[in-house]
Design a protein around this motif. Structure first.
Motif, mmCIF file in Angstrom:
data_model
loop_
_atom_site.group_PDB
_atom_site.id
_atom_site.type_symbol
_atom_site.label_atom_id
_atom_site.label_comp_id
_atom_site.label_asym_id
_atom_site.label_seq_id
_atom_site.Cartn_x
_atom_site.Cartn_y
_atom_site.Cartn_z
ATOM 1 N N MET A 1 -9.881 -0.234 -19.817
ATOM 2 C CA MET A 1 -8.887 -1.222 -19.428
ATOM 3 C C MET A 1 -9.458 -2.020 -18.251
ATOM 4 N N SER A 2 -9.438 -3.329 -18.340
ATOM 5 C CA SER A 2 -10.004 -4.147 -17.272
ATOM 6 C C SER A 2 -8.923 -4.547 -16.275
ATOM 7 N N ASP A 3 -9.381 -4.813 -15.067
ATOM 8 C CA ASP A 3 -8.495 -5.259 -14.001
ATOM 9 C C ASP A 3 -8.501 -6.782 -13.957
ATOM 10 N N ARG A 4 -7.391 -7.345 -13.493
ATOM 11 C CA ARG A 4 -7.327 -8.794 -13.337
ATOM 12 C C ARG A 4 -6.403 -9.127 -12.173
ATOM 13 N N PHE A 5 -6.646 -10.294 -11.576
ATOM 14 C CA PHE A 5 -5.801 -10.767 -10.491
ATOM 15 C C PHE A 5 -4.677 -11.630 -11.046
ATOM 16 N N LEU A 6 -3.507 -11.502 -10.448
ATOM 17 C CA LEU A 6 -2.345 -12.304 -10.800
ATOM 18 C C LEU A 6 -1.764 -12.880 -9.513
ATOM 19 N N TYR A 7 -1.709 -14.214 -9.439
ATOM 20 C CA TYR A 7 -1.061 -14.874 -8.305
ATOM 21 C C TYR A 7 0.409 -15.050 -8.647
ATOM 22 N N THR A 8 1.268 -14.595 -7.747
ATOM 23 C CA THR A 8 2.703 -14.612 -7.980
ATOM 24 C C THR A 8 3.408 -14.625 -6.633
ATOM 25 N N LEU A 9 4.607 -14.087 -6.565
ATOM 26 C CA LEU A 9 5.365 -13.932 -5.321
ATOM 27 C C LEU A 9 5.763 -12.464 -5.158
ATOM 28 N N PRO A 10 6.045 -12.023 -3.937
ATOM 29 C CA PRO A 10 6.451 -10.629 -3.735
ATOM 30 C C PRO A 10 7.753 -10.272 -4.438
ATOM 31 N N THR A 11 8.535 -11.269 -4.842
ATOM 32 C CA THR A 11 9.801 -11.016 -5.526
ATOM 33 C C THR A 11 9.644 -10.905 -7.040
ATOM 34 N N ASP A 12 8.464 -11.172 -7.559
ATOM 35 C CA ASP A 12 8.201 -11.051 -8.994
ATOM 36 C C ASP A 12 8.440 -9.590 -9.403
ATOM 37 N N PRO A 13 9.161 -9.337 -10.502
ATOM 38 C CA PRO A 13 9.419 -7.952 -10.912
ATOM 39 C C PRO A 13 8.150 -7.101 -11.037
ATOM 40 N N VAL A 14 7.031 -7.689 -11.415
ATOM 41 C CA VAL A 14 5.801 -6.904 -11.520
ATOM 42 C C VAL A 14 5.305 -6.445 -10.142
ATOM 43 N N ALA A 15 5.660 -7.175 -9.082
ATOM 44 C CA ALA A 15 5.232 -6.833 -7.728
ATOM 45 C C ALA A 15 6.122 -5.788 -7.062
ATOM 46 N N VAL A 16 7.350 -5.686 -7.512
ATOM 47 C CA VAL A 16 8.342 -4.845 -6.842
ATOM 48 C C VAL A 16 7.881 -3.401 -6.611
ATOM 49 N N PRO A 17 7.284 -2.701 -7.586
ATOM 50 C CA PRO A 17 6.883 -1.316 -7.309
ATOM 51 C C PRO A 17 5.880 -1.201 -6.160
ATOM 52 N N LEU A 18 4.937 -2.123 -6.085
ATOM 53 C CA LEU A 18 3.945 -2.083 -5.020
ATOM 54 C C LEU A 18 4.582 -2.410 -3.673
ATOM 55 N N VAL A 19 5.456 -3.397 -3.629
ATOM 56 C CA VAL A 19 6.140 -3.781 -2.390
ATOM 57 C C VAL A 19 7.020 -2.631 -1.910
#
Length: 181
Positions: A1-19
């Protein structure tokens, strides 16, 4: 599985677990050190828009669809980006992910015409202190002082466009690595 960067906002649902994990880590390490409101208030000190273009950026490193590391910057002044919210998922540490995110944020800051990066980290984050020192950041505090007496550990780094690393001693225009062979 490869890694990739995603530019978003801290409120993006995908960011929530990390925040949320970062907020929990701040709470665990600092307890009531932060002003009234604790770690949650610290994490919400800046509106999410501060971490979006044209003045900022918020990036996640995804493995599959899961965020495994991330970080952000916002405008500090006309020529300086301020790094914030650098974090690696607790199950993915010791893999060089923070260094990858840091390099990506530095490159993005250059793309957004910043020439310097400024950041602060807390005295209870020795791994962050070492990351920034190894990545060429200059400490703006006495390295020999006990971190708890300093409390806020500030760093800065001048950003150089890739070609600038190959400028000669006379200050001539940068040349590519291939031209030097």
């Amino acid at each position: 599985m490869s890694d990739r960067f995603l530019y978003t906002l801290p409120t993006d649902p995908v960011a929530v677990p990390l925040v949320e994990q970062l907020t929990d880590e701040y709470h665990t390490r600092y307890g009531d050190y932060f002003e009234k409101g604790g770690a949650s208030q610290e994490m919400n000190r800046y509106p999410p828009e501060r971490f979006s273009a044209p003045d900022g950026a918020f990036v996640l490193l995804l493995r599959g669809e899961r965020p495994i590391a991330g970080g952000a910057f916002m405008r500090y002044d006309e020529h300086t980006a301020e790094l914030k919210r650098m974090w690696t998922d607790r199950d993915h540490r010791r893999q060089g992910l923070a260094r990858r995110v840091l390099a990506e944020l530095e490159a993005q800051a250059l793309r957004q015409n910043y020439r310097k990066v400024y950041l602060t980290t807390g005295f209870r984050q020795p791994e962050a202190r070492e990351l920034y020192l190894r990545a060429g950041y200059s400490p703006l505090f006495d390295l020999d002082a006990e971190p708890e007496t300093v409390q806020i550990l500030a760093f800065e780094k001048r950003l150089l466009p890739v070609g600038a690393l190959f400028a000669n001693e006379n200050g001539d225009a940068p040349r590519s690595a291939a031209a030097g062979k």
